[in-house]
Design a protein around this motif. Structure first.
Motif, short mmCIF file in Angstrom:
data_model
loop_
_atom_site.label_atom_id
_atom_site.label_comp_id
_atom_site.label_asym_id
_atom_site.label_seq_id
_atom_site.Cartn_x
_atom_site.Cartn_y
_atom_site.Cartn_z
N ASP A 197 0.82 -1.22 0.00
CA ASP A 197 0.00 0.00 0.00
C ASP A 197 0.85 1.27 0.00
O ASP A 197 0.48 2.28 -0.59
CB ASP A 197 -0.91 0.02 1.23
N VAL A 198 1.98 1.20 0.68
CA VAL A 198 2.86 2.38 0.81
C VAL A 198 4.29 1.96 0.50
O VAL A 198 4.81 1.00 1.08
CB VAL A 198 2.81 2.96 2.25
N TYR A 199 4.90 2.67 -0.43
CA TYR A 199 6.31 2.44 -0.72
C TYR A 199 7.14 3.52 -0.03
O TYR A 199 6.82 4.71 -0.10
CB TYR A 199 6.55 2.47 -2.23
N LEU A 200 8.22 3.07 0.63
CA LEU A 200 9.12 3.96 1.35
C LEU A 200 10.53 3.74 0.80
O LEU A 200 11.39 3.13 1.45
CB LEU A 200 9.05 3.64 2.85
N PRO A 201 10.79 4.23 -0.42
CA PRO A 201 12.08 3.98 -1.05
C PRO A 201 13.13 5.04 -0.70
O PRO A 201 12.83 6.23 -0.63
CB PRO A 201 11.74 4.05 -2.54
N ASP A 202 14.36 4.59 -0.50
CA ASP A 202 15.48 5.52 -0.44
C ASP A 202 15.80 5.99 -1.86
O ASP A 202 15.59 5.26 -2.83
CB ASP A 202 16.73 4.82 0.09
N LEU A 203 16.32 7.19 -1.95
CA LEU A 203 17.01 7.62 -3.16
C LEU A 203 18.34 8.17 -2.66
O LEU A 203 18.45 9.32 -2.24
CB LEU A 203 16.20 8.67 -3.93
N LYS A 204 19.33 7.30 -2.67
CA LYS A 204 20.57 7.54 -1.94
C LYS A 204 21.58 8.40 -2.68
O LYS A 204 22.21 9.29 -2.10
CB LYS A 204 21.23 6.20 -1.60
N PHE A 205 21.80 8.09 -3.96
CA PHE A 205 22.85 8.73 -4.73
C PHE A 205 22.34 9.13 -6.10
O PHE A 205 21.46 8.48 -6.65
CB PHE A 205 24.04 7.78 -4.95
N CYS A 206 22.95 10.16 -6.65
CA CYS A 206 22.66 10.55 -8.03
C CYS A 206 23.86 10.28 -8.93
O CYS A 206 23.75 9.59 -9.93
CB CYS A 206 22.26 12.03 -8.09
N ASP A 207 24.99 10.84 -8.57
CA ASP A 207 26.19 10.72 -9.39
C ASP A 207 26.73 9.28 -9.38
O ASP A 207 26.83 8.65 -8.33
CB ASP A 207 27.27 11.67 -8.85
N LYS A 208 27.09 8.79 -10.56
CA LYS A 208 27.57 7.41 -10.68
C LYS A 208 28.85 7.18 -9.89
O LYS A 208 29.05 6.10 -9.32
CB LYS A 208 27.80 7.06 -12.15
N SER A 209 29.71 8.18 -9.84
CA SER A 209 30.96 8.01 -9.11
C SER A 209 30.71 7.90 -7.61
O SER A 209 31.44 7.20 -6.90
CB SER A 209 31.91 9.17 -9.41
N VAL A 210 29.68 8.58 -7.13
CA VAL A 210 29.34 8.52 -5.70
C VAL A 210 28.78 7.16 -5.34
O VAL A 210 29.20 6.53 -4.36
CB VAL A 210 28.34 9.64 -5.34
N SER A 211 27.84 6.66 -6.14
CA SER A 211 27.25 5.36 -5.83
C SER A 211 28.27 4.23 -6.01
O SER A 211 28.22 3.22 -5.29
CB SER A 211 26.01 5.11 -6.70
N LYS A 212 29.18 4.39 -6.93
CA LYS A 212 30.23 3.38 -7.09
C LYS A 212 31.16 3.39 -5.89
O LYS A 212 31.54 2.33 -5.37
CB LYS A 212 31.03 3.64 -8.37
N ARG A 213 31.52 4.58 -5.41
CA ARG A 213 32.43 4.72 -4.28
C ARG A 213 31.84 4.17 -2.99
O ARG A 213 32.51 3.49 -2.22
CB ARG A 213 32.81 6.19 -4.11
N TYR A 214 30.57 4.44 -2.77
CA TYR A 214 29.95 4.11 -1.49
C TYR A 214 29.19 2.79 -1.47
O TYR A 214 28.92 2.26 -0.39
CB TYR A 214 29.01 5.23 -1.06
N ALA A 215 28.84 2.27 -2.66
CA ALA A 215 28.05 1.04 -2.67
C ALA A 215 28.46 0.06 -3.77
O ALA A 215 27.82 -0.98 -3.91
CB ALA A 215 26.56 1.37 -2.81
N GLY A 216 29.49 0.41 -4.53
CA GLY A 216 29.90 -0.48 -5.61
C GLY A 216 28.80 -0.70 -6.62
O GLY A 216 28.69 -1.76 -7.23
N ALA A 217 27.96 0.32 -6.81
CA ALA A 217 26.80 0.20 -7.71
C ALA A 217 26.72 1.45 -8.58
O ALA A 217 25.96 2.38 -8.31
CB ALA A 217 25.52 0.03 -6.91
#
Length: 302
Positions: A144-164
């Motif tokens: 009924d309710v979605y509570l999604p994170d939106l953690k990173f925008c920049d690819k280099s940031v998400s790669k650095r912090y999550a390997g994604a």
């Protein structure tokens, strides 16, 4: 059975060799009332949380590191998970809150399908958003309710912090599917959300500009969306490779993001007090206590 359930595409038989999430069958690390979600989630009743062990994202700064990166808890069946949901409903909580369920999405959907007709309170899906659209579609009519994170925008940031490196593209597609399933945000007379989507974003030290780009995306996607801007970052563990994470968020960093929230025209949502950066809000992941509770929950369905 080969698993490619999430965007990691591990392509492994989880009963033989574990993938990135480090789990196979459902593992629960905590069940109970949680009072520290957004006001429309917890309110005075509290949110009926089920914390799942393991994670497919592994953020370096994870504040639930104790159960996400080094998963521990009690292994349960889909039948037992269904029982837990009915038990939580009977405790008087505002909702059933599924915390980090992505790597068990197929099994969680199966459990929900067993008891959804008996649930009189909303089901909340609380996720990092690193999920395939196909997995989110499993919950159409169940969540009924979605509570999604939106953690990173920049690819280099998400790669650095999550390997994604692909995090933002994957997460925004998943959120788009969530909004498709729940196009309107609906609240009851007591202020609890009953249907809709709330995006969460944790502001990280030294990453103010990335936070602003995330808010830009929200405005362009759907400026009516509720956004929860969080200041609760604390150093969960020392990180030698990312020294910028080894300090608390500066007040001026957080205030800059909050001001940008209003400047870009967002009006729906929540902004935490800066003082929220404390471990006091973390639940206690006690395996013995969790096991005692789960053993005491009777078989309640059908």
């Amino acid at each position: 059975m080969i698993c490619n359930l999430c965007p990691r595409n591990c392509n492994v038989d989880r009963s033989v060799s574990l993938g990135v999430c480090k789990t196979d069958n459902i593992i629960v690390s905590r069940v109970g009332r949680h009072n520290w979600e957004e006001p429309c989630i917890s309110g005075d009743k509290g949110s009926g949380t089920i914390f799942f062990a393991g994670c497919n994202l592994h953020c370096r700064f994870c504040q639930n590191y104790d159960i996400s990166v080094a998963p521990h808890g009690i292994e349960i069946s889909t039948d037992k998970l269904a029982d837990i949901m009915l038990y939580l409903q009977d405790t008087g909580v505002a909702n059933i809150n599924l915390v980090t369920p992505a790597h068990f999405a197929d099994k969680v959907a199966c459990a929900l399908a067993k008891v959804k007709h008996k649930l009189c309170i909303p089901v909340v899906y609380n996720t990092s958003s690193y999920e395939k659209v196909e997995a989110i579609k499993l919950f159409d009519g169940l969540v009924d309710v979605y509570l999604p994170d939106l953690k990173f925008c920049d690819k280099s940031v998400s790669k650095r912090y999550a390997g994604a490196e692909d995090y933002f593209d994957v997460a925004t597609q998943a959120i788009a599917e969530m909004r498709l399933q729940q196009p309107r945000d609906v609240f009851d007379d007591d202020g609890y959300i009953t249907h809709g989507v709330i995006i969460r974003h944790l502001v990280l030290p030294a990453n103010v500009e990335d936070s602003k780009r995330i808010l830009d995306w929200v405005v362009n996607f759907d400026k009516t969306l509720f956004v929860s801007v969080m200041s609760q970052y604390f150093v969960a563990r020392t990180d030698k490779e990312c020294p910028e994470l080894n300090r608390r968020l500066f007040k001026h960093e957080y205030e800059s993001v909050v001001q940008y929230f209003y400047n870009v025209g967002l009006t729906n949502g929540y902004c935490q007090d800066y003082e929220s950066a404390t471990r006091d809000y973390l639940p206690d992941f006690d395996d013995d206590e969790t096991e005692r509770l789960l053993n005491a929950i009777p078989h309640l369905y059908p």
